[in-house]
Design a protein around this motif. Structure first.
Motif, mmCIF file in Angstrom:
data_model
loop_
_atom_site.group_PDB
_atom_site.id
_atom_site.type_symbol
_atom_site.label_atom_id
_atom_site.label_comp_id
_atom_site.label_asym_id
_atom_site.label_seq_id
_atom_site.Cartn_x
_atom_site.Cartn_y
_atom_site.Cartn_z
ATOM 1 N N ALA A 140 0.830 -1.207 0.000
ATOM 2 C CA ALA A 140 0.000 0.000 0.000
ATOM 3 C C ALA A 140 0.861 1.252 0.000
ATOM 4 C CB ALA A 140 -0.932 -0.006 1.221
ATOM 5 N N GLY B 141 -8.001 7.992 1.024
ATOM 6 C CA GLY B 141 -6.815 8.284 1.789
ATOM 7 C C GLY B 141 -7.162 8.788 3.177
ATOM 8 N N LEU C 266 -3.658 6.653 2.929
ATOM 9 C CA LEU C 266 -3.434 5.215 2.842
ATOM 10 C C LEU C 266 -2.240 4.822 3.704
ATOM 11 C CD1 LEU C 266 -4.442 2.654 1.425
ATOM 12 C CD2 LEU C 266 -2.827 3.137 -0.420
ATOM 13 N N GLU D 220 -7.201 1.458 -5.544
ATOM 14 C CA GLU D 220 -8.402 2.279 -5.640
ATOM 15 C C GLU D 220 -9.569 1.493 -6.218
ATOM 16 O OE1 GLU D 220 -7.998 6.084 -7.474
ATOM 17 O OE2 GLU D 220 -6.024 6.446 -6.591
ATOM 18 N N LEU E 159 -10.153 3.935 2.688
ATOM 19 C CA LEU E 159 -8.762 4.386 2.779
ATOM 20 C C LEU E 159 -8.068 4.300 1.425
ATOM 21 C CD1 LEU E 159 -7.593 2.787 6.158
ATOM 22 C CD2 LEU E 159 -8.134 5.188 5.709
ATOM 23 N N ALA E 160 -8.348 3.228 0.670
ATOM 24 C CA ALA E 160 -7.706 3.065 -0.634
ATOM 25 C C ALA E 160 -8.154 4.126 -1.623
ATOM 26 C CB ALA E 160 -8.001 1.670 -1.182
#
Length: 554
Positions: A237, A324, A326, A465, A320-321
């Motif tokens: 990540a 953000g 991340l 994403e 989060l992906a």
């Protein structure tokens, strides 16, 4: 590296009583422990390569670097998948190479490929030996691409028991183990392919740098192997996959040398670097890599969070992906994996309820007074706001630090389980977020249908994403033929993954275990492209025969 298992034999451990009780009560494992045979007792076929050909190979690399001893052949037989280990533990060395050859330069690799192509010797490139998809087992085709000759079809003299090859060598790249250069301005480091990951980190640390690639095979795998299998590390990540790190390669092929990567990106036609990445030695042998590196982190923090359900945790990971900030490390265990405590292999059996999320944060040293999302504190606080908003419960640093401490130890647990009469194996796939629930259910149903009532655990290990990977661990009681038992399950789950719209592998590679499902994923036109490239670069078909490339339709 233990020849019949994983890693350092001194680190092997006994199964805790709680794990043995779980195996007995939940899976019905009651078989007595079965130790592996001694290395000297492994059954090997006779060396098929005649002395003149062994001499020709020695003429390229020197006599000291052509090994035919029993131990050398055993240690280069197969990889580290569960079927590989079950066969080796039982003393089945039938897939052993005739010789182990260790070149010391690009020129020696190129000359070896010329000799082997002319003499019809199959070549299995060998790095750290950590393949878990049948990537190191010679299964030569009955004829090379485009060949119709009698000798090529295996009916001529010296045809290797109908294989079409005079013999098989393991091409061990362990002597190609140097850091070639460091470009501090471009943040690019050049390595030979046989450098093992820990040594790469040590060499880079002297320059204040890191590669940031930490897969579970980190302690033994090589940089060339990472590229050949499109590896993805636990910190993907933050640092990206290994194929994101490769900016250039030099590759020896039977047709000549490829030198790829003049710039970070280019519009000059298709990027042939991508053709080599993931090619598993079937097109050529990587002899050097130019890799993007990063400034070494000045700070690391790991923490744990709990979510009520896998669906809730998945929604938080996706946020989060896509939004953000991340974390550098982000992984989410499902309910079963959390209950067992597999995210903390050193304390297996002490898991909790719900779903455990592990987040890790790293940042390079910043100028005094600098702030923003680049700092650990800011990224951690921003991620915490997202996780809290979506129902996460903070668990503090203990779960994250426990995961970090045991992050490379799970394969040792597998060895102990195999000896105790349980088959344990991993498999992984990836899909788009919208399709992830369907893919998750399809794999679990396929495993249950093939194995009865196995223990199936899963975690999201890599995020993007647009989607994520799913990494499954399966434990079941061994039947009379545990290899056939798992191969039946693997065939069923491969078909389920293809049917459910996932990719057949996210970071383990194709090898031989995934080859047929890979053909279904590619379709006939895609398969024909791979076959054409193989025929162009390796017309005699000597490179890792049987791996990756689907054979021509009958």
């Amino acid at each position: 590296m233990l020849w019949s298992g994983w890693g350092d034999p001194a680190l092997a451990r006994e199964l805790p009583s709680g794990v043995r009780a779980l195996l007995r009560d939940f899976l019905g494992v009651r078989a007595p422990d079965v130790p592996a045979v001694d290395l000297e007792s492994v059954r090997l076929p006779p060396v098929a390569l005649p002395e003149p050909l062994l001499g020709a190979l020695a003429g390229v690399v020197g006599p000291a670097y052509v090994l035919t001893s029993h131990e050398a052949r055993v240690r280069h037989t197969r990889g580290k998948s569960t079927p590989d280990l079950l066969r080796m533990r039982a003393g089945d060395g039938s897939a052993a190479p005739d010789a182990v050859v260790l070149p010391g330069s690009h020129e020696e690799v190129a000359e070896l490929l010329r000799v082997c192509s002319a003499e019809r010797i199959a070549v299995i490139p060998f790095g750290g030996g950590t393949s878990v998809v049948g990537g190191l087992t010679a299964s030569p085709p009955t004829s090379p691409p485009g060949s119709t000759s009698a000798s090529a079809s295996g009916s001529g003299p010296g045809s290797g028991s109908g294989s079409g090859f005079t013999g098989v060598i393991a091409l061990d790249l362990g002597r190609l183990d140097r850091l070639l250069s460091v470009d501090l301005e471009s943040l690019v480091a050049s390595f030979e392919p046989g450098v093992r990951a820990p040594e790469a980190e040590r060499l880079l640390a002297a320059h204040g740098l890191t590669l940031g690639h930490f897969p579970q095979s980190f302690e033994y795998a090589t940089l060339g192997g990472f590229a050949a299998a499109r590896s993805s590390g636990q910190a993907s990540a933050g640092y990206g996959r290994f194929d994101d790190m490769v900016v250039g390669l030099t590759v020896a092929t039977p047709a000549g040398t490829l030198d790829l990567g003049r710039a970070p990106k280019s519009a000059a036609g298709p990027d042939l670097r991508q053709l080599v990445l993931g090619s598993e030695g079937a097109f050529g042998v990587i002899t050097s890599l130019r890799l993007r590196v990063r400034r070494a982190p000045g700070e690391r923090r790991y923490e744990g969070w709990r979510f009520g359900t896998f669906a809730e945790g998945t929604a938080a990971v996706r946020a989060l992906a896509q939004e953000g900030p991340l974390p550098t490390v982000l992984r989410l265990s499902d309910e079963t994996e959390t209950m067992i405590g597999l995210a903390k292999p050193d304390t297996i059996g002490s898991g909790g309820s719900g779903c455990l999320l592990i987040a890790g944060y790293e940042s390079a040293s910043a100028p005094e007074g600098a702030s923003g999302w680049g700092s650990v504190a800011a990224r951690q606080a921003g991620a915490a706001a997202v996780l809290t908003r979506l129902g996460g419960e903070p668990l503090g640093t203990e779960p994250g630090e426990a995961w970090e401490h045991g992050r490379f130890s799970a394969p040792y647990l597998r060895d102990s389980l195999l000896g105790a009469g349980a088959t344990v194996e991993t498999l992984e796939t990836a899909g788009f977020w919208a399709n992830l629930p369907r893919l998750y259910d399809a794999v679990r149903l396929a495993l249950a249908g093939a194995l009865g009532s196995p223990l199936v655990m899963c975690h999201i290990s890599h995020v993007y994403e647009t989607g994520a990977s799913l990494y499954f661990t399966v434990v079941t009681a061994q039947e009379g033929d545990p290899v056939a038992q798992w191969e039946h399950a693997k065939e069923a789950v491969n078909a389920a993954i293809v049917e459910a719209g996932g990719t057949i592998t996210h970071h383990h590679g194709v090898g031989r275990d995934h080859r047929d499902a890979y053909a279904a994923e590619l379709g006939p036109v895609g398969v024909s492209i791979l076959q054409a490239v193989k025929a162009q670069l390796d017309p005699a078909g000597i490179l890792n025969p049987g791996a990756l490339i689907p054979p021509p339709a009958a």
